[in-house]
Design a protein around this motif. Structure first.
Motif, PDB file in Angstrom:
ATOM      1  N   LEU A 149      43.166  19.557   7.678  1.00 22.36           N
ATOM      2  CA  LEU A 149      41.828  19.666   7.096  1.00 22.36           C
ATOM      3  C   LEU A 149      40.827  18.980   8.013  1.00 22.36           C
ATOM      4  CD1 LEU A 149      42.355  18.994   3.286  1.00 22.36           C
ATOM      5  CD2 LEU A 149      41.673  21.121   4.370  1.00 22.36           C
ATOM      6  N   PRO A 150      39.789  19.683   8.396  1.00 21.74           N
ATOM      7  CA  PRO A 150      38.789  19.102   9.298  1.00 21.74           C
ATOM      8  C   PRO A 150      37.786  18.210   8.562  1.00 21.74           C
ATOM      9  CG  PRO A 150      38.233  21.362   8.812  1.00 21.74           C
ATOM     10  CD  PRO A 150      39.542  21.084   8.121  1.00 21.74           C
ATOM     11  N   THR A 151      37.075  17.398   9.340  1.00 25.09           N
ATOM     12  CA  THR A 151      36.034  16.535   8.771  1.00 25.09           C
ATOM     13  C   THR A 151      34.638  17.093   9.023  1.00 25.09           C
ATOM     14  OG1 THR A 151      36.034  15.207  10.789  1.00 25.09           O
ATOM     15  CG2 THR A 151      37.435  14.450   8.971  1.00 25.09           C
ATOM     16  N   SER A 152      34.563  18.238   9.676  1.00 23.46           N
ATOM     17  CA  SER A 152      33.272  18.911   9.869  1.00 23.46           C
ATOM     18  C   SER A 152      33.541  20.414  10.018  1.00 23.46           C
ATOM     19  CB  SER A 152      32.544  18.370  11.097  1.00 23.46           C
ATOM     20  OG  SER A 152      33.286  18.646  12.263  1.00 23.46           O
ATOM     21  N   THR A 153      32.494  21.203   9.857  1.00 25.86           N
ATOM     22  CA  THR A 153      32.644  22.652   9.922  1.00 25.86           C
ATOM     23  C   THR A 153      31.517  23.280  10.736  1.00 25.86           C
ATOM     24  OG1 THR A 153      31.387  22.925   7.881  1.00 25.86           O
ATOM     25  CG2 THR A 153      33.791  22.843   7.671  1.00 25.86           C
ATOM     26  N   THR A 154      31.805  24.470  11.252  1.00 26.20           N
ATOM     27  CA  THR A 154      30.795  25.282  11.927  1.00 26.20           C
ATOM     28  C   THR A 154      30.253  26.290  10.914  1.00 26.20           C
ATOM     29  OG1 THR A 154      32.370  26.995  12.598  1.00 26.20           O
ATOM     30  CG2 THR A 154      32.097  25.100  14.097  1.00 26.20           C
ATOM     31  N   SER A 155      29.241  27.024  11.296  1.00 26.24           N
ATOM     32  CA  SER A 155      28.686  28.060  10.412  1.00 26.24           C
ATOM     33  C   SER A 155      29.738  29.103  10.071  1.00 26.24           C
ATOM     34  CB  SER A 155      27.491  28.744  11.073  1.00 26.24           C
ATOM     35  OG  SER A 155      26.435  27.847  11.233  1.00 26.24           O
ATOM     36  N   VAL A 156      30.533  29.498  11.045  1.00 29.45           N
ATOM     37  CA  VAL A 156      31.574  30.504  10.829  1.00 29.45           C
ATOM     38  C   VAL A 156      32.599  29.985   9.811  1.00 29.45           C
ATOM     39  CG1 VAL A 156      33.508  31.705  11.938  1.00 29.45           C
ATOM     40  CG2 VAL A 156      31.283  31.615  13.069  1.00 29.45           C
TER      41      VAL A 156
END
Length: 177
Positions: A149-156
């Motif tokens: 699980l990431p701690t940040s996301t991109t728009s995609v």
């Protein structure tokens, strides 16, 4: 597109999980369908096909939150005599998950146990859909356990979370399994 429509998508998802979808105008619901198409086309143009993103971490994050809403709604319907809060549990954590999925799951983990425990305690037909949601949550959890699980996301990635949240899983009865 995502920035302009994100609030509408989140609100419509919450209304859909509470069976209040018709509180949105026909025009708003039609706009959401167009947004789905546009976001799907964007992903396709970026080389991200449905067959791939539907098995990706971010889609599973959205699906998990959607199932949490189903579980929370069933709990409210059966234990709180239909008195549902303005925002269901998954929907309340969706905005956090769009920015930081790991944080959303951390916060959610402290609140979900009461709803899961209800499905184990209640053996009648009342909790049937709740038990199904818990079963599906287990499957999605197993799929997420294989991923980070990431701690940040991109728009995609945010688009994929929203598509996972708004996708309607197939409900199977115990006779179907």
């Amino acid at each position: 597109t995502l920035q302009r429509t994100q609030s509408l998508l989140i609100g419509l998802g919450n209304a859909d999980h509470k069976n209040e979808i018709f509180s949105f105008s026909t025009e708003a619901r039609f706009t959401v369908l167009k947004v789905f198409l546009i976001l799907s086309i964007y992903l396709y143009k970026l080389g991200i096909k449905k067959e791939k993103y539907m098995k990706d971490t971010f889609f599973y994050v959205g699906r998990f939150l959607s199932l949490v809403d189903t579980l929370h709604y069933e709990y409210c319907k059966n234990i709180r005599d239909g008195n549902t809060p303005p925002q269901l549990l998954g929907n309340a954590h969706l905005q956090i998950a769009l920015d930081n999925p790991l944080s959303a799951f951390d916060i959610l983990s402290r609140r979900i146990s009461i709803y899961q425990a209800w499905t184990k305690k209640e053996k009648g037909e009342q909790a049937k859909l709740g038990r199904w949601a818990v079963s599906e949550l287990g499957k999605v959890s197993n799929q997420l356990a294989e991923k980070t699980l990431p701690t940040s996301t991109t728009s995609v990635e945010r688009v994929q979370i929203l598509l996972g949240y708004l996708a309607r899983p197939e409900y199977k009865t115990e006779a179907d399994t």
